[in-house]
Design a protein around this motif. Structure first.
Motif, PDB file in Angstrom:
ATOM      1  N   GLU A 455       0.703  -1.214   0.033  1.00  0.00           N
ATOM      2  CA  GLU A 455      -0.165   0.092  -0.047  1.00  0.00           C
ATOM      3  C   GLU A 455       0.910   1.357   0.130  1.00  0.00           C
ATOM      4  N   ASP A 456       0.512   2.078  -0.850  1.00  0.00           N
ATOM      5  CA  ASP A 456       1.319   3.585  -0.962  1.00  0.00           C
ATOM      6  C   ASP A 456       0.576   4.549   0.067  1.00  0.00           C
ATOM      7  N   VAL A 457       1.207   4.595   1.347  1.00  0.00           N
ATOM      8  CA  VAL A 457       0.712   5.324   2.382  1.00  0.00           C
ATOM      9  C   VAL A 457       1.024   6.869   2.060  1.00  0.00           C
ATOM     10  N   ALA A 458       2.121   6.903   1.287  1.00  0.00           N
ATOM     11  CA  ALA A 458       2.310   8.454   1.050  1.00  0.00           C
ATOM     12  C   ALA A 458       1.541   9.038  -0.048  1.00  0.00           C
ATOM     13  N   ALA A 459       0.595   8.252  -0.842  1.00  0.00           N
ATOM     14  CA  ALA A 459      -0.102   8.752  -2.062  1.00  0.00           C
ATOM     15  C   ALA A 459      -1.445   9.409  -1.205  1.00  0.00           C
ATOM     16  N   HIS A 460      -1.735   8.966  -0.011  1.00  0.00           N
ATOM     17  CA  HIS A 460      -2.736   9.598   0.854  1.00  0.00           C
ATOM     18  C   HIS A 460      -2.934  11.032   0.908  1.00  0.00           C
ATOM     19  N   SER A 461      -1.733  11.624   1.245  1.00  0.00           N
ATOM     20  CA  SER A 461      -1.469  13.027   1.331  1.00  0.00           C
ATOM     21  C   SER A 461      -2.058  13.931   0.015  1.00  0.00           C
ATOM     22  N   SER A 462      -1.839  13.046  -1.327  1.00  0.00           N
ATOM     23  CA  SER A 462      -2.239  13.867  -2.448  1.00  0.00           C
ATOM     24  C   SER A 462      -3.344  13.375  -2.966  1.00  0.00           C
ATOM     25  N   ALA A 463      -4.005  12.768  -2.328  1.00  0.00           N
ATOM     26  CA  ALA A 463      -5.587  11.933  -2.966  1.00  0.00           C
ATOM     27  C   ALA A 463      -6.385  13.400  -2.913  1.00  0.00           C
ATOM     28  N   PRO A 464      -7.238  13.337  -3.746  1.00  0.00           N
ATOM     29  CA  PRO A 464      -8.474  14.132  -3.991  1.00  0.00           C
ATOM     30  C   PRO A 464      -9.312  14.330  -2.705  1.00  0.00           C
ATOM     31  N   ASN A 465      -9.555  15.333  -2.120  1.00  0.00           N
ATOM     32  CA  ASN A 465     -10.398  15.471  -0.796  1.00  0.00           C
ATOM     33  C   ASN A 465     -11.534  16.075  -1.306  1.00  0.00           C
ATOM     34  N   ASP A 466     -12.500  15.697  -1.928  1.00  0.00           N
ATOM     35  CA  ASP A 466     -13.892  16.168  -2.417  1.00  0.00           C
ATOM     36  C   ASP A 466     -14.690  16.076  -1.331  1.00  0.00           C
TER      37      ASP A 466
END
Length: 610
Positions: A455-466
């Motif tokens: 799992e790419d935990v770091a990608a959470h920080s750049s995930a769309p937050n709509d």
């Protein structure tokens, strides 16, 4: 059985007859109709000096006219006298089939006796030399990308072995010839002939060459083609189930007749038959078949038979046979839910917007199709077992996929690897709980397909937050896997870059809107009634009893119909199409003749009723 009898039995047996269990046949791959062995075999027997794939010139051939004798090629299982009996049985059994189906006998059916060697040679030739092999290779890597078969599984040799073991007899719609096998006992071939001669009657009624094979080989390359593909994608799968379901019903009634029973008078026989079809006794190859293949083989027989039995009981002989041929179902959902077919409901198809500006630079369009209810049933059973499939399959509400191949993949080795493919999959569900359950199930099974999964935990920080979507990102040796859940929708991207995956997710999820399910539209195919040509009226989740949702989104008017006015009506349906995720495999198997395990299951079922 006539219409009046069918209606009388429907009321008495309806409760017993309902299909609550998910014993369907499940999935399929792609290959054009394996044009039944008949013509080749006939030519090899009648013209040994120059064996060509040509049909016999006479409408009937007696065993004594064949040269050389079958015994000179391979040991035969029946005598010359028994062969003559088989030939004479054709006329008797086609009359039985005509009486049972109501389909008239319009012409004499040619008949041939064939050898095991000729059958196997023909199958090998088909797999090695024509479009079947190319389509099989295409389907194989898509199915592996989905995780429906293992990465190291060799599909082609296994299918060859399975067909060589299973095929019993053939009706060739090109040469109008029924082919009987010289190594199968005459008593075993009688019900098989009843099955295959039903195909002959279907052919005389509907021209099976046109009716049952609507799928050209080319791939959609633009948005208009994508929409057209998706609108018609499951038609061949549904038609295969109708054709095999009708033929299997007549074979079962032939076996039951000495017992004074029938599928309509004694609907409980269906439960026994489904139990018998689930077995693989006396079938070493079938016993080793992956779930995908075994369920693809079962679907047109088992679920097709259930469909025909239900329509026969509910609406009578005409509706179950000529009616289903004249106005066939268009999806696996209608086969699995015949009462919805009777109401002329069809499931909606999610809308695929124009993705080509995002993907075409790096990827060559490779495959597109629906992920129908049949596909989801197999996928969820494979990933989560019977419990997961029983819970999730009824909540299915549509699905589609698109696969592209890297333009940089040039060598055959590169092109045959799943690493060359990128895949997107949109799954629609009847409720958000089912969507979340499916997203979790899919994520939990990524390790079956990919090594080095993390799992790419770091990608959470750049995930769309709509505030509407939840995203999971995984890294694999074949690139990122992104699973996005929004309400009742799940979007999966595999091997696209993270940036491209997120753009595709937003584009496709936004295109579905928040209201009624949008629908891919196209013109109806040739042969559908004109009243089905009006625009469909789609209702999401409107079938209710006591406040409970009973079925997926559906559309009234029985066809995916509508727009593309620029396309001439005469060519609209003849344009490029593809089978659904598993449809081509169903088509291949159902086109190869009746399977031995089906005959065995019906004989065992009748024995239990004695």
């Amino acid at each position: 059985m006539g219409d009046s009898t069918s209606r009388q039995q429907a009321a008495a047996g309806s409760d017993r007859h309902k299909r609550a269990s998910w014993g369907w046949g499940r999935i399929c791959v792609s290959t054009t109709a394996l044009c039944l062995v008949a013509a080749t075999v006939a030519a090899q027997q009648s013209a040994p000096a120059n064996p060509q794939k040509t049909a016999p010139s006479t409408s009937q051939s007696s065993p004594s006219q064949s040269s050389p004798a079958p015994s000179s090629k391979a040991p035969t299982g029946i005598t010359a006298e028994q062969a003559k009996q088989l030939f004479s049985l054709v006329d008797e059994l086609i009359k039985f089939s005509s009486d049972q189906t109501g389909l008239p006998i319009k012409s004499t059916v040619k008949r041939q006796l064939t050898t095991r060697t000729a059958v196997e040679s023909y199958l090998e030739e088909k797999f090695n030399e024509d479009q079947d092999a190319k389509r099989l290779q295409r389907d194989e890597i898509v199915l592996k990308k989905f995780g429906l078969i293992d990465r190291d599984f060799a599909l082609k040799p296994f299918l060859l072995a399975l067909l060589k073991e299973q095929i019993e007899a053939y009706y060739d719609s090109k040469t109008k010839t029924v082919n009987m096998l010289d190594w199968v006992d005459i008593d075993e071939q009688k019900p098989v002939l009843a099955h295959e001669l039903t195909h002959a009657l279907q052919d005389q009624h509907s021209d099976l060459e046109k009716w049952d094979d609507q799928t050209p080989d080319d791939v959609s390359v633009d948005s208009a083609g994508d929409t057209d593909h998706l609108a018609k994608d499951e038609m061949d799968t549904a038609r295969d189930a109708v054709a095999e379901g009708q033929a299997t019903a007549i074979m079962m009634n032939y076996i039951l007749k000495p017992l004074g029973k029938s599928l309509v008078k004694d609907p409980e026989v269906m439960d026994i038959l489904k139990q018998q079809m689930n077995g693989s006794e006396n079938s070493p190859v079938m016993a080793r078949a992956p779930l995908l293949l075994s369920e693809s083989m079962l679907f047109p027989y088992r679920e097709g038979l259930s469909f025909v039995q239900d329509v026969w009981m509910d609406q009578g002989q005409t509706a179950a046979f000529s009616g289903a041929l004249d106005h066939p179902p268009t999806s696996s959902w209608e086969i699995i839910n015949p009462r919805e077919y009777e109401k002329r409901h069809v499931p909606s198809v999610p809308l695929l917007p124009d993705i080509h500006p995002l993907v075409d630079k790096l990827y060559q369009p490779y495959d597109i199709g629906q992920v129908g209810q049949l596909d989801v049933h197999i996928l969820t059973e494979l990933f989560g077992g019977d419990a997961a499939s029983s819970n999730l399959t009824p909540a299915w509400n549509g699905g589609l996929y698109w696969a592209g191949q890297l333009r940089s993949a040039k060598s055959p080795a590169e092109q045959s690897s799943t690493k060359s493919l990128a895949l997107l999959y949109l799954a629609a569900w009847r409720n958000s709980a089912s969507a979340q359950a499916f997203a979790k199930l899919y994520a939990n099974n990524l390790g079956r397909k990919y090594s080095g999964l993390k799992e790419d935990v770091a990608a959470h920080s750049s995930a769309p937050n709509d505030g509407r979507s939840a995203e999971q990102v995984f890294n694999t040796q074949e690139g990122p896997v992104v699973i996005t859940t929004r309400g009742k929708l799940v979007f999966v991207s595999e091997s696209f870059s993270l940036d491209t995956a997120r753009k595709l997710s937003a584009l496709i999820l936004d295109a579905q809107g928040a209201g009624e399910m949008k629908m891919a539209q196209s013109r109806p195919p040739a042969g559908l009634p004109t009243e089905l040509g009006a625009p469909s009226f789609c209702h999401p989740e409107r079938v209710r009893r006591g406040g409970r949702v009973e079925g997926p989104a559906f559309c009234i008017s029985g066809a995916r119909v509508g727009s593309h006015e620029a396309q001439p009506a005469s060519t609209a349906f003849a344009s490029q199409t593809r089978q659904p995720l598993t449809g081509d495999l169903v088509h291949l198997l159902s086109s190869s003749g009746v399977m031995k395990f089906v005959v065995d299951a019906e004989v065992r079922s009748a024995a239990r009723l004695k």
